[in-house]
Design a protein around this motif. Sequence first.
Motif, short mmCIF file in Angstrom:
data_model
loop_
_atom_site.label_atom_id
_atom_site.label_comp_id
_atom_site.label_asym_id
_atom_site.label_seq_id
_atom_site.Cartn_x
_atom_site.Cartn_y
_atom_site.Cartn_z
N LYS A 40 0.84 -1.20 0.00
CA LYS A 40 0.00 0.00 0.00
C LYS A 40 0.88 1.26 0.00
N TRP A 41 1.89 1.29 0.87
CA TRP A 41 2.78 2.46 0.92
C TRP A 41 3.44 2.70 -0.43
N LEU A 42 3.91 1.63 -1.06
CA LEU A 42 4.61 1.77 -2.33
C LEU A 42 3.67 2.15 -3.47
N LYS A 43 2.44 1.72 -3.42
CA LYS A 43 1.48 2.06 -4.47
C LYS A 43 0.99 3.50 -4.37
N VAL A 44 0.96 4.05 -3.15
CA VAL A 44 0.48 5.43 -2.96
C VAL A 44 1.38 6.41 -3.69
N GLY A 45 2.69 6.23 -3.63
CA GLY A 45 3.61 7.09 -4.36
C GLY A 45 3.95 8.40 -3.69
N ASP A 46 3.64 8.54 -2.40
CA ASP A 46 4.00 9.78 -1.69
C ASP A 46 5.27 9.56 -0.86
N ASP A 47 6.25 8.94 -1.47
CA ASP A 47 7.48 8.56 -0.79
C ASP A 47 8.18 9.75 -0.12
N LEU A 48 8.86 9.45 0.95
CA LEU A 48 9.75 10.40 1.60
C LEU A 48 11.07 10.32 0.85
N ALA A 49 11.46 11.37 0.16
CA ALA A 49 12.69 11.37 -0.64
C ALA A 49 13.87 11.80 0.23
N ILE A 50 14.86 10.91 0.33
CA ILE A 50 16.07 11.22 1.11
C ILE A 50 17.30 10.77 0.33
N LYS A 51 18.45 11.31 0.73
CA LYS A 51 19.72 10.92 0.13
C LYS A 51 20.45 9.99 1.09
N SER A 52 21.34 9.20 0.53
CA SER A 52 22.15 8.30 1.34
C SER A 52 22.82 9.08 2.47
N GLY A 53 22.78 8.51 3.66
CA GLY A 53 23.37 9.15 4.83
C GLY A 53 22.39 9.96 5.65
N LYS A 72 30.85 1.41 -5.74
CA LYS A 72 32.29 1.30 -5.48
C LYS A 72 32.84 2.49 -4.69
N SER A 73 32.10 3.61 -4.64
CA SER A 73 32.57 4.77 -3.88
C SER A 73 31.73 5.04 -2.63
N ALA A 74 30.68 4.28 -2.43
CA ALA A 74 29.80 4.50 -1.27
C ALA A 74 30.45 3.98 0.00
N THR A 75 30.31 4.77 1.07
CA THR A 75 30.77 4.31 2.38
C THR A 75 29.53 4.07 3.23
N MET A 76 29.61 3.01 4.02
CA MET A 76 28.46 2.61 4.84
C MET A 76 28.88 2.67 6.32
N SER A 93 24.73 1.94 -3.97
CA SER A 93 24.58 1.56 -2.56
C SER A 93 24.34 2.81 -1.72
N GLY A 94 23.76 2.61 -0.55
CA GLY A 94 23.52 3.73 0.36
C GLY A 94 22.81 3.28 1.62
N TRP A 95 22.49 4.25 2.46
CA TRP A 95 21.93 3.93 3.77
C TRP A 95 21.22 5.14 4.36
N PHE A 96 20.43 4.87 5.39
CA PHE A 96 19.86 5.92 6.23
C PHE A 96 19.82 5.42 7.66
N VAL A 156 19.69 1.35 8.08
CA VAL A 156 19.25 0.48 7.00
C VAL A 156 20.22 0.70 5.85
N GLN A 157 20.83 -0.39 5.37
CA GLN A 157 21.83 -0.30 4.31
C GLN A 157 21.36 -1.10 3.09
N VAL A 158 21.54 -0.52 1.90
CA VAL A 158 21.20 -1.18 0.64
C VAL A 158 22.47 -1.21 -0.20
N SER A 159 22.84 -2.38 -0.70
CA SER A 159 24.05 -2.53 -1.50
C SER A 159 23.73 -3.20 -2.83
#
Length: 174
Positions: A40-53, A72-76, A93-96, A156-159
Amino acid sequence: MKYHRPLTTLALGLAGALFCVTSASADCTGFKWPLDTEVKWLKVGDDLAIKSGAELPAAPTKAIALTLQPAKSATMPVAPGVKPQAVGNDTFSGWFTIPAGLKPGLYQVSLSTNGWIDLAQGGTLLPSKGFSGQQKCDVIHKSVRFVVPGAGPVSVQVSGAPSEVVRVTLSRAK
């Protein structure tokens, strides 16, 4: 008049094929655990937009559009659980972080695409407690569960994601 019948048959056949393809791509059943809220959250499309970190004040109550960096340049905060050679040169890759942490308990992190998901707390990766994936679902590709043992910041980390922006959900398991 005899030309209308084949065109009608062709049109109905194409409409039926399109319906089947659309239904299959939206099939978000068959996961090992309930993901109705996340879908449901993903279908709504009102995502919270953030950058890695980025830091979030609390656990999100909607999907997150996370902008990643070239892998290759992302630090976690913590070295990812995936082997470095498994992360392609052309991936992201990135994280929050949630500095206030989460209440202890079972959580699930879901991703809209391919990618490795880690949850870290206290400088270490939390072991996953299960994985579920569904190729036919067009909004969630995979979901991983983790037990958050206690208080403290959580990352939360995504690689190795194939695109610069991925959609992520984080929620308490039901």
